[in-house]
Design a protein around this motif. Sequence first.
Motif, PDB file in Angstrom:
ATOM      1  N   GLN A  92      70.453  24.012  13.162  1.00 47.98           N
ATOM      2  CA  GLN A  92      71.466  23.562  14.125  1.00 47.98           C
ATOM      3  C   GLN A  92      71.555  22.042  14.164  1.00 47.98           C
ATOM      4  O   GLN A  92      72.643  21.475  14.261  1.00 47.98           O
ATOM      5  CB  GLN A  92      71.159  24.121  15.513  1.00 47.98           C
ATOM      6  CG  GLN A  92      71.338  25.616  15.608  1.00 47.98           C
ATOM      7  CD  GLN A  92      70.814  26.196  16.904  1.00 47.98           C
ATOM      8  OE1 GLN A  92      70.159  25.512  17.694  1.00 47.98           O
ATOM      9  NE2 GLN A  92      71.077  27.479  17.122  1.00 47.98           N
ATOM     10  N   ALA A  93      70.412  21.357  14.076  1.00 49.99           N
ATOM     11  CA  ALA A  93      70.403  19.893  14.125  1.00 49.99           C
ATOM     12  C   ALA A  93      71.089  19.297  12.898  1.00 49.99           C
ATOM     13  O   ALA A  93      71.889  18.362  13.019  1.00 49.99           O
ATOM     14  CB  ALA A  93      68.967  19.385  14.227  1.00 49.99           C
TER      15      ALA A  93
ATOM     16  N   GLU B 279      74.801  19.799  13.156  1.00 44.89           N
ATOM     17  CA  GLU B 279      75.388  18.921  14.181  1.00 44.89           C
ATOM     18  C   GLU B 279      75.471  17.473  13.701  1.00 44.89           C
ATOM     19  O   GLU B 279      76.499  16.816  13.867  1.00 44.89           O
ATOM     20  CB  GLU B 279      74.543  18.990  15.455  1.00 44.89           C
ATOM     21  CG  GLU B 279      75.054  18.112  16.571  1.00 44.89           C
ATOM     22  CD  GLU B 279      74.135  18.138  17.778  1.00 44.89           C
ATOM     23  OE1 GLU B 279      74.078  17.109  18.480  1.00 44.89           O
ATOM     24  OE2 GLU B 279      73.467  19.172  18.014  1.00 44.89           O
TER      25      GLU B 279
ATOM     26  N   LEU C 227      64.797  15.537  16.723  1.00 43.18           N
ATOM     27  CA  LEU C 227      64.244  16.636  15.941  1.00 43.18           C
ATOM     28  C   LEU C 227      64.104  16.247  14.467  1.00 43.18           C
ATOM     29  O   LEU C 227      63.083  16.490  13.839  1.00 43.18           O
ATOM     30  CB  LEU C 227      65.149  17.854  16.070  1.00 43.18           C
ATOM     31  CG  LEU C 227      64.586  19.162  15.587  1.00 43.18           C
ATOM     32  CD1 LEU C 227      63.658  19.722  16.637  1.00 43.18           C
ATOM     33  CD2 LEU C 227      65.702  20.131  15.318  1.00 43.18           C
TER      34      LEU C 227
ATOM     35  N   GLN D  49      66.237  25.690  14.947  1.00 41.89           N
ATOM     36  CA  GLN D  49      66.527  24.388  15.546  1.00 41.89           C
ATOM     37  C   GLN D  49      66.861  23.356  14.475  1.00 41.89           C
ATOM     38  O   GLN D  49      67.767  22.538  14.656  1.00 41.89           O
ATOM     39  CB  GLN D  49      65.330  23.901  16.367  1.00 41.89           C
ATOM     40  CG  GLN D  49      65.077  24.698  17.618  1.00 41.89           C
ATOM     41  CD  GLN D  49      63.784  24.294  18.297  1.00 41.89           C
ATOM     42  OE1 GLN D  49      62.826  23.875  17.648  1.00 41.89           O
ATOM     43  NE2 GLN D  49      63.751  24.434  19.613  1.00 41.89           N
TER      44      GLN D  49
ATOM     45  N   ASP E 178      66.796  17.221  21.435  1.00 44.40           N
ATOM     46  CA  ASP E 178      67.966  16.556  20.877  1.00 44.40           C
ATOM     47  C   ASP E 178      67.908  16.575  19.344  1.00 44.40           C
ATOM     48  O   ASP E 178      66.830  16.475  18.751  1.00 44.40           O
ATOM     49  CB  ASP E 178      67.998  15.105  21.385  1.00 44.40           C
ATOM     50  CG  ASP E 178      69.177  14.332  20.867  1.00 44.40           C
ATOM     51  OD1 ASP E 178      70.270  14.917  20.766  1.00 44.40           O
ATOM     52  OD2 ASP E 178      69.009  13.137  20.561  1.00 44.40           O
ATOM     53  N   ALA E 179      69.070  16.707  18.704  1.00 45.98           N
ATOM     54  CA  ALA E 179      69.130  16.807  17.239  1.00 45.98           C
ATOM     55  C   ALA E 179      68.571  15.559  16.561  1.00 45.98           C
ATOM     56  O   ALA E 179      67.893  15.650  15.533  1.00 45.98           O
ATOM     57  CB  ALA E 179      70.566  17.045  16.793  1.00 45.98           C
ATOM     58  N   HIS E 180      68.820  14.396  17.139  1.00 47.30           N
ATOM     59  CA  HIS E 180      68.366  13.143  16.509  1.00 47.30           C
ATOM     60  C   HIS E 180      66.874  12.908  16.686  1.00 47.30           C
ATOM     61  O   HIS E 180      66.272  12.186  15.899  1.00 47.30           O
ATOM     62  CB  HIS E 180      69.162  11.956  17.053  1.00 47.30           C
ATOM     63  CG  HIS E 180      70.587  11.970  16.602  1.00 47.30           C
ATOM     64  ND1 HIS E 180      70.975  11.588  15.343  1.00 47.30           N
ATOM     65  CD2 HIS E 180      71.722  12.358  17.230  1.00 47.30           C
ATOM     66  CE1 HIS E 180      72.277  11.710  15.215  1.00 47.30           C
ATOM     67  NE2 HIS E 180      72.758  12.185  16.342  1.00 47.30           N
TER      68      HIS E 180
END
Length: 94
Positions: free
Chosen positions: A40-41, A44, A6, A37, A2-4
């Motif tokens: 992208q995070a 986002e 990461l 990654q 998950d982005a949060h």
Amino acid sequence: MDAHTLIKRPVITEKTTKLMEDNKYCFIVDPRANKTQIKQAIEEIFKVKVKAVNTFNSLGKVKRMGKYEGRRPSWKRAIVTLEGGSRIEFFEGV
């Protein structure tokens, strides 16, 4: 991932505040994350366009308490460069 989870937290120091003038932002990230990654995070979470990501691992310091020795945790830091007009509003109050 998950982005949060990461992206753990931003790094706000004198040096990173100076980097913000060049449209570069610094974050502590998950040690298992790669540059793609992280890019992208950031895109986002903050809705910005990322130009480049530079990462490096920092080894935790060795600390002593009397005769006992331990180590502080290691971490991974990412410096994210944004495209021309992009800004992260989160840092503007700093």
